[in-house]
Design a protein around this motif. Sequence first.
Motif, PDB file in Angstrom:
ATOM      1  N   ASP A  13      -7.911  -4.569   7.651  1.00 21.59           N
ATOM      2  CA  ASP A  13      -7.426  -5.079   5.808  1.00 21.59           C
ATOM      3  C   ASP A  13      -6.364  -6.152   5.624  1.00 21.59           C
ATOM      4  OD1 ASP A  13      -6.983  -3.632   3.278  1.00 21.59           O
ATOM      5  OD2 ASP A  13      -5.200  -4.890   3.382  1.00 21.59           O
ATOM      6  N   ARG A  14      -7.177  -7.903   4.813  1.00 25.84           N
ATOM      7  CA  ARG A  14      -6.353  -8.672   5.128  1.00 25.84           C
ATOM      8  C   ARG A  14      -5.176  -8.541   4.395  1.00 25.84           C
ATOM      9  NH1 ARG A  14      -8.866 -13.125   1.421  1.00 25.84           N
ATOM     10  NH2 ARG A  14      -6.248 -13.202   0.549  1.00 25.84           N
ATOM     11  N   ASP A  15      -4.627  -8.457   3.363  1.00 23.25           N
ATOM     12  CA  ASP A  15      -3.718  -8.031   2.957  1.00 23.25           C
ATOM     13  C   ASP A  15      -2.365  -7.797   3.956  1.00 23.25           C
ATOM     14  OD1 ASP A  15      -4.200  -9.361   1.085  1.00 23.25           O
ATOM     15  OD2 ASP A  15      -4.499  -8.086  -0.706  1.00 23.25           O
ATOM     16  N   VAL A  16      -2.950  -6.293   4.888  1.00 20.36           N
ATOM     17  CA  VAL A  16      -1.969  -5.814   5.222  1.00 20.36           C
ATOM     18  C   VAL A  16      -1.821  -6.684   6.526  1.00 20.36           C
ATOM     19  CG1 VAL A  16      -1.712  -4.131   7.044  1.00 20.36           C
ATOM     20  CG2 VAL A  16      -2.796  -3.649   4.675  1.00 20.36           C
ATOM     21  N   ARG A  17      -3.102  -6.994   7.295  1.00 20.57           N
ATOM     22  CA  ARG A  17      -2.830  -7.799   8.193  1.00 20.57           C
ATOM     23  C   ARG A  17      -2.504  -9.346   7.735  1.00 20.57           C
ATOM     24  NH1 ARG A  17      -8.106  -8.807   9.022  1.00 20.57           N
ATOM     25  NH2 ARG A  17      -8.441 -10.820   8.154  1.00 20.57           N
ATOM     26  N   GLU A  18      -2.498  -9.855   7.208  1.00 16.09           N
ATOM     27  CA  GLU A  18      -1.323 -11.089   7.004  1.00 16.09           C
ATOM     28  C   GLU A  18      -0.581 -11.196   7.102  1.00 16.09           C
ATOM     29  OE1 GLU A  18      -3.910 -14.005   4.336  1.00 16.09           O
ATOM     30  OE2 GLU A  18      -5.493 -13.890   5.471  1.00 16.09           O
TER      31      GLU A  18
ATOM     32  N   ARG B 364      -4.175   4.903   1.188  1.00  8.18           N
ATOM     33  CA  ARG B 364      -2.635   5.105   2.066  1.00  8.18           C
ATOM     34  C   ARG B 364      -2.782   3.038   2.429  1.00  8.18           C
ATOM     35  NH1 ARG B 364      -3.261   9.805   5.327  1.00  8.18           N
ATOM     36  NH2 ARG B 364      -1.762  11.483   4.375  1.00  8.18           N
ATOM     37  N   THR B 365      -3.534   2.920   2.989  1.00 13.29           N
ATOM     38  CA  THR B 365      -3.758   1.138   2.991  1.00 13.29           C
ATOM     39  C   THR B 365      -3.459   0.429   2.385  1.00 13.29           C
ATOM     40  OG1 THR B 365      -5.784   1.550   4.137  1.00 13.29           O
ATOM     41  CG2 THR B 365      -5.785  -0.410   3.802  1.00 13.29           C
ATOM     42  N   PRO B 366      -4.144   0.322   0.658  1.00 12.93           N
ATOM     43  CA  PRO B 366      -3.071  -0.777   0.049  1.00 12.93           C
ATOM     44  C   PRO B 366      -1.621  -0.761   0.151  1.00 12.93           C
ATOM     45  CG  PRO B 366      -4.997   1.627  -1.559  1.00 12.93           C
ATOM     46  CD  PRO B 366      -4.903   1.261   0.306  1.00 12.93           C
ATOM     47  N   LEU B 367      -1.184   0.830   0.101  1.00  9.31           N
ATOM     48  CA  LEU B 367       0.148   1.003   0.226  1.00  9.31           C
ATOM     49  C   LEU B 367       1.104   0.501   0.979  1.00  9.31           C
ATOM     50  CD1 LEU B 367       0.149   4.998  -0.940  1.00  9.31           C
ATOM     51  CD2 LEU B 367       0.919   3.543  -2.395  1.00  9.31           C
ATOM     52  N   THR B 368       0.394   0.400   2.311  1.00 11.97           N
ATOM     53  CA  THR B 368       0.942  -0.049   3.672  1.00 11.97           C
ATOM     54  C   THR B 368       0.635  -1.863   2.628  1.00 11.97           C
ATOM     55  OG1 THR B 368      -0.202   1.329   4.793  1.00 11.97           O
ATOM     56  CG2 THR B 368       0.948  -0.544   5.863  1.00 11.97           C
ATOM     57  N   ALA B 369      -0.027  -1.997   2.414  1.00 14.78           N
ATOM     58  CA  ALA B 369      -0.148  -3.441   2.178  1.00 14.78           C
ATOM     59  C   ALA B 369       1.048  -4.040   1.156  1.00 14.78           C
ATOM     60  CB  ALA B 369      -1.208  -3.907   1.563  1.00 14.78           C
TER      61      ALA B 369
END
Lengths: 121, 579
Positions: A13-18, B364-369
């Motif tokens: 996931d780009r947003d998480v990664r960056e 959960r992924t967007p929540l993490t971001a």
Amino acid sequence: VTARFRILLVEDDRDVRESMRDLLTDSGYDVVCAGEGRQALERLQDGPLPDLILLDLMMVGMDGYQFLVEMRRDPEQAVLPVLVLTAQGPGAISAETLGVAGVMRKPFEFDELVAEIRRFS
Amino acid sequence: VSRHTDLTSVRASVPDEARQRAGKEAPARRRGRQGEPLRVIHDLSAALIAASNPEDIYNEALAGLARALGADRAAVLLYGQDDVMRFVAWRGLSEGYRSAVEGHSPWARDERAPEPIFIRDVEEDDGLAAFREVIGAEGIRALGFLPLVYRGRLLGKLMIYCDAPRRFTDEDAQVAKIIANQVVFAVMQRRDTNHERAERQLVLLSEASRRLMEAQLDARAVLDTVGRLVTERLARACLLVVHEDRETERPSLTVGHDRDGAAADQLRAELARDGAVARVVARGEAVISAEVLAVPLRRHGQVIGVCACRGPLGAAFEESDQLLLQELADRAALALDNAQLYRRSEGAVKLRDDFLSVAGHELRTPLTALKLQITALERVGGDPVSLQRLQAARRQVARLAALTDELLDVARITTGRLTLELEPVDVTTVTLEVAGRLAEALTSSGSALTIEAPTPVVGRWDKMHLDQVMTNLLTNAIKYGCGRPIQIVVEARGAMARLTVRDQGIGIESDMQGKIFERFERAVSPRSYGGLGLGLWIVSQIVSALGGSIRVDSVPAQGAAFTVDLPLAPPDGAALAAQ
């Protein structure tokens, strides 16, 4: 000068990664990123080996499970500590079953992650 | 005299998840780890192959029913020579009960395709009205009738009984059918040895049952088994054709075996040329000549394919060969049925698990971001108002994360996928951890927390779910505690651990006290207090999965005390089949 603690961050996931890369860099870590398992294997081949691998499990492309299998074929890479960061629910996934140093569940607080990384540095 | 009880209204009770009323029935028994019933089926096959006498077969069947379907009790009944269906093996049924119901059956003796029947709750089912008292006195609330059928003939039935109302799923029905088929295999194998047939045929059939039981969860393996047996003992070449069936999603499959290399191909060409296959399929009749023998593969009275062979190992094919081949074909068809049922249950289990896993990941992924972005913004700094807004955003993300977990937990519990990983856990440590995590919420609520946990209390529990029980109870105490003191007590009481969480808040009206553990029930207006009304339901589900109990004592406006009693060692199989 002591070399900075080096982290390979594998996350699709780009947003998480960056955002993780920026926050970790600001916290004084040397971060190399990969968007999926195969790219991560290339990073391992190319550069100096990291001190720690932060690994997502469910990724488009080569997933984290397969990455672990591939990485362990190389005796030098096989010993690298891996901290799994997963958005999957509790149950099947544990550090023991994956044979990794630790598992953190998403979403986590960044401070919790740093505390966990300190265990390895 | 055989009594055929009219259970026509009962027939409407076949599994139908759509008709179930949410919250009124106990959820389906947990199956523990995914695929558990399927593993039981594998184990049962092995056990039935090893069974050396009828009693062993019946006992293995009873054990298999208990494990695969979570039945509290079970029984095997077979028709005797007097045409009365009698108990031949049972678990946990009184003599009075057995004699009261023996001889009754939901199907007529000559019913062609009897189907399994499940009763969710005896007390709500009119079809069993005549037996309600007897069944009730025996402590049975839910039950299943599984017909044992061979070649369209009813041999008897398997019974499963549950002590609590039980929602039977389609997967349960499929697993039940497979087990019934396996028992039929094992029983027929024994019966055949009593028949006066040629030695060679007896050995062949017995061998066929054994090998089919081993192969029966895979369609190709089933056909291969038959093909190999036929070419070993009966003919030079054997060809098996199963036709595609859109309705049951059975793909078409052709398997050829031969001793001489090309004989199966030759057979294929011959059968195609003179239309023998088509004839067998169209009329369901066998074709026999000195050189060629073909019989239909039949299931539920329908022709689903052909089993043909060419080149008799003896002088010419005889009628006894035809009977033998038909017997083999019937067993193969039964095994094919199992393979299909198995594939479907396996698919259903996987689909459900995949969905929950993907849904969790995607939520959960967007929540993490979001969380990380908020952290990054906070670190950049800014004016106090911006920072305050970021804090509000952080709180909302935390709330969304908690709701996501709650919803996924509910999905997991209702589909029977709550997985318990039992290990030695100190509940005192868990309590302290939870209190630490909720320190901030406690501070902002104004409630002071005291924990009275003088000694470690170690039991075999699932740490994460125990953590959740404590978290939900303490979160509730904070939420409804009006900022007054909260007390947690952890104590060992013999073989039990007792956790008490007591607040001095708004309390619960007495008419609501029984309802708060139900799904979506809440004792307060959703306008004044947020949440989905699932927290206590989840707690009670986890507690009962661990073999424990929960209760509440409350006086409105004076507070509430939730008491959880947990056995230090959950009953056997809690991780596999807890309610």
